[in-house]
Design an enzyme around this catalytic site. Sequence first.
Site, PDB file in Angstrom:
ATOM      1  N   GLU A  45      22.055  37.608  33.238  1.00  0.00           N
ATOM      2  CA  GLU A  45      22.596  36.903  34.480  1.00  0.00           C
ATOM      3  C   GLU A  45      21.469  35.878  35.039  1.00  0.00           C
ATOM      4  OE1 GLU A  45      25.704  36.992  37.549  1.00  0.00           O
ATOM      5  OE2 GLU A  45      25.113  38.109  35.725  1.00  0.00           O
ATOM      6  N   ARG A  73      29.762  31.949  30.834  1.00  0.00           N
ATOM      7  CA  ARG A  73      31.221  33.007  30.445  1.00  0.00           C
ATOM      8  C   ARG A  73      31.997  32.358  29.751  1.00  0.00           C
ATOM      9  NH1 ARG A  73      33.955  37.169  33.918  1.00  0.00           N
ATOM     10  NH2 ARG A  73      35.857  36.039  33.566  1.00  0.00           N
ATOM     11  N   LYS A 102      33.503  47.317  35.748  1.00  0.00           N
ATOM     12  CA  LYS A 102      32.793  46.823  36.982  1.00  0.00           C
ATOM     13  C   LYS A 102      33.184  47.341  38.024  1.00  0.00           C
ATOM     14  CE  LYS A 102      35.919  42.816  36.871  1.00  0.00           C
ATOM     15  NZ  LYS A 102      36.198  41.316  36.728  1.00  0.00           N
ATOM     16  N   ARG A 112      26.904  34.516  34.658  1.00  0.00           N
ATOM     17  CA  ARG A 112      26.496  34.995  33.399  1.00  0.00           C
ATOM     18  C   ARG A 112      26.279  34.109  32.278  1.00  0.00           C
ATOM     19  NH1 ARG A 112      29.658  39.699  31.186  1.00  0.00           N
ATOM     20  NH2 ARG A 112      28.496  40.485  29.145  1.00  0.00           N
ATOM     21  N   LYS A 131      25.021  45.067  39.047  1.00  0.00           N
ATOM     22  CA  LYS A 131      25.852  43.754  38.741  1.00  0.00           C
ATOM     23  C   LYS A 131      25.200  42.614  39.643  1.00  0.00           C
ATOM     24  CE  LYS A 131      30.597  42.066  37.864  1.00  0.00           C
ATOM     25  NZ  LYS A 131      30.344  40.860  38.562  1.00  0.00           N
TER      26      LYS A 131
END
Length: 529
Positions: free
Chosen positions: A270, A245, A400, A230, A225
């Site tokens: 990302e 996002r 996550k 994002r 991650k």
Amino acid sequence: MRAFADLLDRLIYTRSRNAKLKLITDYLRVTPDPDRGWAMAALTGELDLPGVKSAVIRTLIEQRVDPVLFRMSRDYVGDTAETVALLWPTPPIAPDPEPLSIAQAVDRLSSLSRSDAPAALAAMLDRLDSDERFALLKMATGALRIGVSSRLAKTALANGFDLDVEAVEEVWHGIAPPYTALFDWAERRGPQPTAADVPVFRPFMLAHPLEELRVDLKDYAAEWKWDGIRVQIVHVAGTTRLYSRTGDDVTASFPEVARDFTTPGVLDGELMVKGDAQGSATEEGGAASFNALQQRLGRKVVSAKMLAESPAFVRLYDILYDGDEDLRPLPWDQRRVRLEAFVARLDPERFDLSTVIAAEDFTALEGIRAGARDAAIEGVMLKRRDSPYLGGRKTGLWYKWKRDPLTADCVMMYAQRGSGRRSSFYSDYTFGCWTEDGTLLPVGKAYSGITDEELKRLDQFVRNHTTGRFGPVREVEKTLVLEIAFDSIHQSKRHKSGVAMRFPRIARIRTDKPAAEADTVAALERLIT
């Protein structure tokens, strides 16, 4: 404006999600066009009136009431719009008997220059009562803060007219306020809007926190991650757009990414920058810390120097469309194969692939995660291999697993009143660490992580140990230690201490520890990765 003011008033005092949905739905059903469209734009953060800013509103009210009275009242109330709405004086002449509509206000304020808009806004405020003034000011500044997310407002629209919320979300950014085509479709007067030939935003698939759950890596794939922002990259009919996002268009802040993405499709990844403020690169594919990326966020014009020193790139996670083929219904493992083929056609300097972590089992993955302390790594993502790409958070599909936070013992230095329900409390705390010569330097600011009872304790400490006042800020005795948790720490030229924390929050109140034993700036510097 009256109906919108009533809606905001009820939403503010309603906690139930279902009750909020019903309030918005009922409003949209009975309010005519284009007022309801402009109301939706305000609720979803899509309304922009550049001629009206907070500074303009403060100037207008300070021309009409004692500036000291306004500032003291603002400090107590905690909200500029509410304070101005209550303090605005009643004009000596009777107000215009004709009610002001939202459309009239928007049309008027959006057509004026920044120099002419303040007078027009003042004239409108003279026509309204306090509730309507509050609604107008909130709408004009775009800072509603009424507990309604963009998604909730769109869900209310979908519920009210028996529409699919994902279909509404999909075309939302392709239709300009006041969304006439959307309401024509909702009331069966027009066709369903489509995303054909328009680079619209599609809802991101999101993840639940892993917490104590353990998963089988035969069923789940693991990826890093990354700590950037994002983004969704869309190229349709010769046009490229980058969306955050929340669906905000961030193309202007990263023009080099848009310029180099010319293959028709929609990708999820990302966005990060290469190197750091000094131009050095990190080990993992050149990804710098979030602090380096932050310098570019929100910029409408990016200088040539910034493009050269902090070039942006995207580490790709997923593929939604390949050309005009919708891949979202496919399972993750099939989309991954399509993504790998797609990435091979892109510029490797601007786009790369987020690799799958090789781990024999979950225990092995725990060890790999524990050893990761790269500045650009935020944790691990776990994605079910047979999961389609679905907007929002769906239980059991994506998780996550953020890395454990760092901690430091810091000394409270300053406190400021909060906003909203915290406006009566000193709830925002600036804290510092010691230098080698015994000077206390600020290293961060936090307001989250504490319970209501702890908030009351800290507020009482601030009131009883104030040593200086600077407007809404109080300086306090340097005696209280707070244990601060944070995701990472980076060098920063903007801070006197030379460091900046990422996502600081209060982990504990350390009444057991003397301030002299709090951490040093040098200790924080050793945590920089």
